[in-house]
Design a protein around this motif. Structure first.
Motif, short mmCIF file in Angstrom:
data_model
loop_
_atom_site.label_atom_id
_atom_site.label_comp_id
_atom_site.label_asym_id
_atom_site.label_seq_id
_atom_site.Cartn_x
_atom_site.Cartn_y
_atom_site.Cartn_z
N SER A 78 0.80 -3.00 -12.28
CA SER A 78 0.36 -2.07 -12.01
C SER A 78 0.03 -1.27 -10.71
N PRO A 79 0.23 0.02 -10.96
CA PRO A 79 0.46 0.80 -9.27
C PRO A 79 -1.08 0.54 -9.00
N SER A 80 -1.98 0.38 -9.76
CA SER A 80 -3.28 0.80 -9.45
C SER A 80 -3.74 -0.39 -9.53
N ASN A 101 1.03 -1.07 0.18
CA ASN A 101 0.15 -0.24 0.30
C ASN A 101 0.35 1.29 -0.04
N LEU A 102 1.52 1.52 0.75
CA LEU A 102 2.78 2.63 0.81
C LEU A 102 3.10 2.74 -0.92
N ILE A 103 4.15 1.03 -1.26
CA ILE A 103 5.00 1.81 -2.39
C ILE A 103 3.70 2.24 -3.25
N ARG A 104 2.17 1.64 -3.80
CA ARG A 104 1.47 2.21 -4.46
C ARG A 104 1.05 3.78 -4.18
N GLU A 105 0.91 4.39 -3.05
CA GLU A 105 1.25 5.52 -3.43
C GLU A 105 1.51 6.43 -3.19
#
Length: 114
Positions: free
Chosen positions: A112-114, A64-68
């Motif tokens: 994909s980060p989404s 979650n931190l990486i995605r954000e």
């Protein structure tokens, strides 16, 4: 990275407790710092973009931190082409959570980060 377990009073706050930036500080003294950095591939600079004082963190929380971070970097025009981390089991769990696979027979080295 591991840090000394200690607290300090700085002005009007006590520092050294677990803090992942959500506005809530846990009543647990941090033993590690998770640092996120951006490193240029065509220049000679690297910039820490975030750090979190943690005691432990699951792969899902790390993902979650990486995605954000990726979403915010994209919003300001930074193009991220790779993610580098060390090998603890939490990072393997984070990689799986992000959608990549490191299985030698079924490798998927992107997500994909989404």
């Amino acid at each position: 990275m591991y840090i000394h377990k200690q607290t300090e009073f700085g002005g009007d706050q006590i520092h050294g407790y677990v803090d992942i930036g959500s506005g809530e500080i846990e009543n647990v003294i941090a033993s590690q710092a998770l640092v996120l950095m951006v490193v240029a591939i065509n220049e000679s600079w690297k910039i820490p973009i975030a750090y979190f004082l943690i005691n432990s963190m699951t792969g899902t929380e790390r993902a979650n931190l990486i995605r954000e971070s990726l979403v915010r970097l994209h919003a300001i025009g930074v193009r991220v082409i790779s993610l580098t981390c060390d090998g603890p089991s939490q990072n393997f769990a984070m990689i799986r959570e992000l959608g990549a696979k490191l299985d030698i027979f079924d490798m998927r080295l992107f997500f994909s980060p989404s």
